[in-house]
Design an enzyme around this catalytic site. Structure first.
Site, PDB file in Angstrom:
ATOM      1  CG  ASP A   1      -0.260   0.112   2.542  1.00 53.75           C
ATOM      2  OD1 ASP A   1       0.804  -0.526   2.715  1.00 53.75           O
ATOM      3  OD2 ASP A   1      -0.754   0.841   3.430  1.00 53.75           O
TER       4      ASP A   1
ATOM      5  CD  GLU B   1       4.116   1.114   7.046  1.00 50.01           C
ATOM      6  OE1 GLU B   1       4.867   1.491   7.949  1.00 50.01           O
ATOM      7  OE2 GLU B   1       3.781   1.861   6.094  1.00 50.01           O
TER       8      GLU B   1
HETATM    9  N1  BES Z   1       8.798   3.263   5.259  1.00 56.51           N
HETATM   10  C1  BES Z   1       8.123   4.028   6.246  1.00 56.51           C
HETATM   11  C2  BES Z   1       8.851   4.036   7.581  1.00 56.51           C
HETATM   12  C3  BES Z   1      10.158   4.773   7.501  1.00 56.51           C
HETATM   13  C4  BES Z   1      10.137   6.139   7.274  1.00 56.51           C
HETATM   14  C5  BES Z   1      11.357   4.131   7.632  1.00 56.51           C
HETATM   15  C6  BES Z   1      11.313   6.849   7.173  1.00 56.51           C
HETATM   16  C7  BES Z   1      12.540   4.830   7.536  1.00 56.51           C
HETATM   17  C8  BES Z   1      12.514   6.201   7.290  1.00 56.51           C
HETATM   18  C9  BES Z   1       6.722   3.494   6.436  1.00 56.51           C
HETATM   19  O1  BES Z   1       6.110   3.148   5.221  1.00 56.51           O
HETATM   20  C10 BES Z   1       5.848   4.583   7.026  1.00 56.51           C
HETATM   21  O2  BES Z   1       5.773   5.624   6.449  1.00 56.51           O
HETATM   22  N2  BES Z   1       5.192   4.304   8.147  1.00 56.51           N
HETATM   23  C11 BES Z   1       4.242   5.207   8.700  1.00 56.51           C
HETATM   24  C12 BES Z   1       3.405   4.464   9.709  1.00 56.51           C
HETATM   25  C13 BES Z   1       2.154   5.209  10.156  1.00 56.51           C
HETATM   26  C14 BES Z   1       1.249   5.529   9.006  1.00 56.51           C
HETATM   27  C15 BES Z   1       1.409   4.392  11.176  1.00 56.51           C
HETATM   28  C16 BES Z   1       4.966   6.391   9.325  1.00 56.51           C
HETATM   29  O3  BES Z   1       6.092   6.240   9.827  1.00 56.51           O
HETATM   30  O4  BES Z   1       4.416   7.487   9.267  1.00 56.51           O
HETATM   31 ZN    ZN Z   2       5.484   5.191   4.377  1.00 58.17          ZN
END
Ligand code: BES
Ligand code: ZN
Length: 453
Positions: free
Chosen positions: A87, A152
């Protein structure tokens, strides 16, 4: 790496990129119900892709978006779970994109599309590593199980339910994840810590409908004013959170880590350049990487209410809403912090308005030991793929399900990001380096071999 595998990867690069483009064309935005059919179509595309490669693949239904589970046994009994998410974040603001978000464009070996780096490009690197192994050697060095989720980016817990339920007996020797960052364009990294997160919406309601601000201003409360006043009581101007008890569980930064951070010699100018911000900002007693990796934050992600059209309209809006995310660090618990914040907001909200609080998701922070054999194996694999020594980093981002893997399976988790914060994840013009896509495929092959032996 055997020449045969490297040759296979080099010979099939162009098709791998065609497949990545197909994958990126699905607008699999999990936050918006109108895109549910696109999420399903994207999951089905993955299922067919895995079946064509000879993996057993099912779409698991745990409510919410389907979970793609694809598995194949290997030469050894060792088992690796590969996590990723198909997603993506909403594409808006669409007018800030230079090309169409769901029509990938390649320029100078960089692919532009929503989801390019977060996370379709990164997860496909592992799929192509599995393909390269199967096509050149006929078998995998260890058992591989892909678990790819479709919520996610919207705080869903379907994969968590799967891992705690039917997937619980699939305990692997390691979970491998590429959904994050390298250290810089040419230096790979192992991420040993993720911040946790909670997200929620605050709605302040006042009069039953929008009112003339002259006829009633001074007599009834203005919900938009009240909303900003409540929120301004949550944090200081430099980002220190004012909610009593908020920092009680925050682990201080240990000496070895402060030293590791200093040794990375991080240049603040990188963030100024990448973000086009006027200056950096945050708690003055911490350096930038400490603030990003080891300190919590309170952020407004969106705020609305009242008149948004042309010119002015003198009203008291009947309600106003803010969408909030709070980043957490060890040992803060999402449930405890949610209760603390909700209790605080209720306690400071006056009777002249009503407050509605809606929790929309989250997950705990994680930090892993960097001295284990598995971390060494990951470092060696990255060196073989990227021809550079991997650095150990944390990240400010969150991947809520990761703590469930650790809690449920108590196994090593290897976070080897192939992207960069400057790839623009969640931003307009998101992109991903194809050079690092190819290197990531090679590193992944090397890691599976090490895990098998
Ligand atoms: N890939 C990201 C997490 C991430 C961001 C890892 C920056 C390393 C550096 C992941 O897809 C993400 O964006 N997660 C969300 C989770 C939330 C929607 C619950 C986030 O971190 O905002
Ligand atoms: Zn993300």
């Amino acid at each position: 790496m055997s020449d045969a595998i490297a040759t296979y990867i080099d010979a099939h690069k162009a098709r791998f990129v065609d497949e990545l483009q197909e994958f990126l064309r699905f607008p699999s935005v999990s936050a918006q119900r109108s895109h549910d059919p696109d999420c399903l179509a994207c999951a089905q595309w993955l299922q067919k892709h895995f079946a064509d490669l000879g993996l057993d693949c099912t779409l698991e239904d745990q409510g919410g978006q389907p979970i793609v589970v694809a598995r194949k046994k290997g030469k050894s009994d060792k088992r690796v779970v590969i996590y990723g998410h198909y997603d993506v974040q909403p594409e808006d603001p669409i007018d800030q994109w230079k090309t169409q978000p769901f029509e990938p464009v390649i320029k100078d070996e960089i692919i532009y599309a929503r989801g390019a780096t977060d996370d379709k490009g990164q997860l496909l690197a592992h799929v192509k590593a599995v393909e390269a192994l199967l096509k050149t050697e006929g078998e995998l060095p260890c058992e591989i199980i892909f678990m790819l989720e479709g919520e996610e980016e919207s705080g869903g817990d379907a994969l968590g339910r799967y891992v705690r339920g039917p997937g619980s007996e699939l305990k692997p020797d390691a979970v491998v994840i590429s959904d994050g960052d390298m250290y810089d364009e040419t230096t790979p990294a192992i991420t040993y810590g993720l911040r946790g997160i909670i997200t929620f919406e605050v709605t302040v309601k006042g009069p039953g409908f929008d009112l003339h601000s002259g006829a009633y201003g001074g007599a009834v409360a203005n919900p938009a004013m009240m909303l900003v006043q409540l929120l301004s009581q949550c944090a200081t101007q430099d980002g220190h959170i004012k909610i009593p008890g908020f920092y009680d569980a925050v682990r201080p930064i240990p000496d070895w880590e402060a030293e590791n951070i200093r040794s990375l010699n991080f240049d603040d100018q990188v963030i100024l350049r990448d973000t086009q911000s006027p200056t950096l900002h945050g708690e003055t007693e911490y350096n930038t990487l400490e603030r990003l990796w080891a300190r919590p934050t309170f952020e407004i992600n969106g705020i609305y209410g009242g008149y948004q059209g042309q010119h002015s309209k003198t009203i008291i809006p009947s309600q106003a809403t803010a969408k909030i995310s709070v980043r957490l660090v060890p040992d803060q618990s999402p449930e405890q912090i949610r209760d603390l914040i909700f209790g605080y907001l209720r306690s400071i909200s006056p009777d002249s308005v009503t407050l509605e609080l809606e929790f929309t998701g989250g997950g705990p922070p994680v930090v892993y030991d960097v001295t284990t054999d598995t971390m060494q194996a990951a470092q060696a694999a990255l060196k073989s793929g990227f021809d550079a020594e991997a650095k150990f980093i944390r990240t400010g981002g969150s991947i809520p399900v990761v703590s469930t893997f650790s809690d449920q399976w108590n196994c090593p988790v290897i976070l080897m990001g192939l992207g960069l914060d400057s790839d623009g994840p969640h931003s307009p013009n998101e992109h991903f380096s194809l050079k690092n896509f190819y290197k990531g495929i090679k590193a992944s092959v090397d890691l599976f071999r090490r895990m098998g032996s």
